[in-house]
Design a protein around this motif. Structure first.
Motif, PDB file in Angstrom:
ATOM      1  N   PHE A   1      43.515  48.478  46.341  1.00 19.58           N
ATOM      2  CA  PHE A   1      42.396  48.642  47.263  1.00 19.58           C
ATOM      3  C   PHE A   1      42.324  50.075  47.771  1.00 19.58           C
ATOM      4  CE2 PHE A   1      42.272  44.134  47.320  1.00 19.58           C
ATOM      5  CZ  PHE A   1      41.036  43.764  47.835  1.00 19.58           C
ATOM      6  N   SER A   2      41.124  50.454  48.153  1.00 23.31           N
ATOM      7  CA  SER A   2      40.919  51.688  48.891  1.00 23.31           C
ATOM      8  C   SER A   2      40.509  51.306  50.304  1.00 23.31           C
ATOM      9  CB  SER A   2      39.829  52.531  48.236  1.00 23.31           C
ATOM     10  OG  SER A   2      39.415  53.574  49.104  1.00 23.31           O
ATOM     11  N   ILE A   3      41.256  51.747  51.303  1.00 26.74           N
ATOM     12  CA  ILE A   3      40.927  51.461  52.706  1.00 26.74           C
ATOM     13  C   ILE A   3      40.671  52.780  53.408  1.00 26.74           C
ATOM     14  CG2 ILE A   3      41.693  50.456  54.875  1.00 26.74           C
ATOM     15  CD1 ILE A   3      43.353  48.477  53.362  1.00 26.74           C
ATOM     16  N   THR A   4      39.451  52.934  53.920  1.00 26.66           N
ATOM     17  CA  THR A   4      39.077  54.165  54.618  1.00 26.66           C
ATOM     18  C   THR A   4      38.414  53.806  55.943  1.00 26.66           C
ATOM     19  OG1 THR A   4      36.960  54.208  53.429  1.00 26.66           O
ATOM     20  CG2 THR A   4      38.774  55.480  52.496  1.00 26.66           C
ATOM     21  N   LYS A   5      38.400  54.758  56.851  1.00 26.52           N
ATOM     22  CA  LYS A   5      37.790  54.548  58.163  1.00 26.52           C
ATOM     23  C   LYS A   5      36.679  55.554  58.377  1.00 26.52           C
ATOM     24  CE  LYS A   5      38.961  54.204  63.083  1.00 26.52           C
ATOM     25  NZ  LYS A   5      39.991  54.451  64.104  1.00 26.52           N
ATOM     26  N   GLU A   6      35.514  55.044  58.755  1.00 29.07           N
ATOM     27  CA  GLU A   6      34.375  55.897  59.100  1.00 29.07           C
ATOM     28  C   GLU A   6      33.938  55.534  60.512  1.00 29.07           C
ATOM     29  OE1 GLU A   6      31.293  55.545  56.230  1.00 29.07           O
ATOM     30  OE2 GLU A   6      32.528  56.231  54.536  1.00 29.07           O
ATOM     31  N   GLY A   7      34.253  56.402  61.461  1.00 32.82           N
ATOM     32  CA  GLY A   7      33.984  56.095  62.860  1.00 32.82           C
ATOM     33  C   GLY A   7      34.803  54.891  63.286  1.00 32.82           C
ATOM     34  N   SER A   8      34.126  53.848  63.779  1.00 33.16           N
ATOM     35  CA  SER A   8      34.811  52.629  64.215  1.00 33.16           C
ATOM     36  C   SER A   8      34.746  51.535  63.154  1.00 33.16           C
ATOM     37  CB  SER A   8      34.203  52.124  65.529  1.00 33.16           C
ATOM     38  OG  SER A   8      32.826  51.821  65.348  1.00 33.16           O
TER      39      SER A   8
ATOM     40  N   LEU B   1      36.036  50.094  59.431  1.00 39.14           N
ATOM     41  CA  LEU B   1      37.056  50.137  58.400  1.00 39.14           C
ATOM     42  C   LEU B   1      36.464  49.576  57.104  1.00 39.14           C
ATOM     43  CD1 LEU B   1      40.150  50.868  58.209  1.00 39.14           C
ATOM     44  CD2 LEU B   1      40.546  48.388  58.231  1.00 39.14           C
ATOM     45  N   ILE B   2      36.515  50.353  56.023  1.00 34.90           N
ATOM     46  CA  ILE B   2      35.938  49.949  54.745  1.00 34.90           C
ATOM     47  C   ILE B   2      37.071  49.550  53.804  1.00 34.90           C
ATOM     48  CG2 ILE B   2      34.526  50.640  52.777  1.00 34.90           C
ATOM     49  CD1 ILE B   2      33.200  52.694  54.660  1.00 34.90           C
ATOM     50  N   VAL B   3      37.066  48.277  53.415  1.00 37.50           N
ATOM     51  CA  VAL B   3      38.106  47.719  52.544  1.00 37.50           C
ATOM     52  C   VAL B   3      37.457  47.446  51.189  1.00 37.50           C
ATOM     53  CG1 VAL B   3      39.791  45.875  52.248  1.00 37.50           C
ATOM     54  CG2 VAL B   3      39.196  46.662  54.554  1.00 37.50           C
ATOM     55  N   LYS B   4      37.750  48.300  50.206  1.00 35.07           N
ATOM     56  CA  LYS B   4      37.085  48.237  48.909  1.00 35.07           C
ATOM     57  C   LYS B   4      38.071  47.826  47.817  1.00 35.07           C
ATOM     58  CE  LYS B   4      34.285  51.078  45.759  1.00 35.07           C
ATOM     59  NZ  LYS B   4      33.738  52.433  45.515  1.00 35.07           N
ATOM     60  N   ASP B   5      37.752  46.731  47.133  1.00 40.16           N
ATOM     61  CA  ASP B   5      38.569  46.256  46.023  1.00 40.16           C
ATOM     62  C   ASP B   5      38.303  47.129  44.796  1.00 40.16           C
ATOM     63  OD1 ASP B   5      40.079  44.842  44.242  1.00 40.16           O
ATOM     64  OD2 ASP B   5      39.128  42.904  44.619  1.00 40.16           O
ATOM     65  N   LEU B   6      39.346  47.752  44.274  1.00 40.88           N
ATOM     66  CA  LEU B   6      39.194  48.646  43.125  1.00 40.88           C
ATOM     67  C   LEU B   6      39.370  47.934  41.792  1.00 40.88           C
ATOM     68  CD1 LEU B   6      41.223  51.676  44.501  1.00 40.88           C
ATOM     69  CD2 LEU B   6      38.736  51.367  44.537  1.00 40.88           C
ATOM     70  N   LYS B   7      39.919  46.732  41.828  1.00 39.29           N
ATOM     71  CA  LYS B   7      40.155  45.989  40.598  1.00 39.29           C
ATOM     72  C   LYS B   7      38.909  45.190  40.206  1.00 39.29           C
ATOM     73  CE  LYS B   7      45.157  45.490  40.895  1.00 39.29           C
ATOM     74  NZ  LYS B   7      46.304  44.548  40.815  1.00 39.29           N
ATOM     75  N   SER B   8      38.758  44.950  38.904  1.00 40.65           N
ATOM     76  CA  SER B   8      37.632  44.161  38.409  1.00 40.65           C
ATOM     77  C   SER B   8      37.921  42.677  38.594  1.00 40.65           C
ATOM     78  CB  SER B   8      37.396  44.445  36.921  1.00 40.65           C
ATOM     79  OG  SER B   8      38.427  43.860  36.137  1.00 40.65           O
ATOM     80  N   ARG B   9      36.912  41.859  38.355  1.00 41.43           N
ATOM     81  CA  ARG B   9      37.066  40.406  38.451  1.00 41.43           C
ATOM     82  C   ARG B   9      38.096  39.892  37.445  1.00 41.43           C
ATOM     83  NH1 ARG B   9      34.489  36.188  40.702  1.00 41.43           N
ATOM     84  NH2 ARG B   9      34.497  34.202  39.586  1.00 41.43           N
ATOM     85  N   PHE B  10      38.292  40.611  36.342  1.00 39.99           N
ATOM     86  CA  PHE B  10      39.242  40.193  35.318  1.00 39.99           C
ATOM     87  C   PHE B  10      40.683  40.511  35.720  1.00 39.99           C
ATOM     88  CE2 PHE B  10      35.224  41.231  33.177  1.00 39.99           C
ATOM     89  CZ  PHE B  10      34.947  39.999  32.603  1.00 39.99           C
TER      90      PHE B  10
END
Length: 272
Positions: free
Chosen positions: A103-110, A112-121
């Motif tokens: 995952f990529s976890i970043t913070k923009e202001g207040s 928190l963006i939790v982005k899954d980097l892996k595909s469904r497979f």
């Protein structure tokens, strides 16, 4: 000797399983954005941090098979882990900063963006545990579904094919699915902001407490089913229906605006 081997396998698999979760601070965070293309389950717990886990909807038998397979492949996993030591995984969507969890976890202001980097497979479901009062935005991409439980905060949910289900929530809620069904069970209905729930093709099934005060607007080309006593306004003795079926009414003398829309799905409004 057999007992020792089994014990070593157990210890190895436990260590590997412990690597399947990631904890992240929520200091200064008011809203969490969750982005993935798999099944997303979000549960409210008594915590002040984000806990991220792999989650699978497999049956108990399948889970046992998975555990057996994990035991037998433990040496393979350890070998992979050794090969990756000192290296960081990079995906088309960004760089993993969750110690190999993908995952990529970043913070923009207040936020928190939790982005899954892996595909469904590569992943077969994720589970997140968060405080019940934190605001949520959940997007399950093209194929994933969304399951949310126990929140007393603002929730936005967006899916394409997958269903959206929520229980023990209060809203405000904005939910949309292109083809998937939407099922939401409210513990109570927050009166502070409008609620909007829509699906292009799927049916919508909503349960709210009998005492809820609301202004209703319901649109569908199919059928609306309810056990609330809803009066449809009339004009010169005729029901106020034109083009697409549209029902505008109040329950318990009116309150928060609740919009329910489905082009091709039935709509169920249940009184609890």
């Amino acid at each position: 000797m057999k007992k020792i081997v089994l014990l070593l396998l157990f210890i190895g698999s436990t260590a590997f399983s412990q690597g399947k979760e990631h904890k992240h601070s929520l200091q200064g965070v008011k809203k969490v954005h969750i982005l993935s293309n798999t099944t997303i389950k979000v549960i409210a717990t008594n915590t002040n941090s984000l806990l991220l886990k792999n989650h699978s909807n497999h049956s108990d038998n399948q889970c046992e098979e998975d555990n057996d397979r994990e035991h037998s492949n433990n040496k393979h996993h350890q070998k992979k882990k050794d090969k990756r030591k000192g290296l960081t995984a990079i995906y088309p969507g960004g760089k993993d900063n969750t110690n190999g969890f993908g995952f990529s976890i970043t913070k923009e202001g207040s936020t928190l963006i939790v982005k899954d980097l892996k595909s469904r497979f590569q992943r077969h479901g994720i589970q997140l545990e968060l405080p019940k009062n934190i605001n949520l935005f959940v997007d399950s991409g093209n194929l994933g579904s969304i399951h949310i439980e126990g929140f007393s905060s603002e929730i936005e949910a967006d899916s394409n094919v997958g269903e959206i289900s929520m229980k023990n929530v209060t809203g405000p809620i904005t939910a949309h699915s292109s083809t998937g069904a939407i099922n939401i069970d409210f513990s109570k209905v927050n009166q502070s902001s409008p609620i909007s729930i829509s699906s292009s093709v799927g049916e919508i099934d909503i349960a709210i407490p009998a005492s809820t005060k609301a202004d209703l607007e319901i649109k569908t080309n199919k059928t609306v089913y309810t056990n609330f006593d809803i009066n449809i306004p009339t004009k010169e003795g005729l029901k106020n229906v034109s083009g697409r079926k549209r029902i505008v009414s109040t329950i318990n003398n009116g309150g928060v605006q609740i919009k329910l829309r489905s082009s091709m799905g039935d709509i169920y409004l249940r009184k609890k």
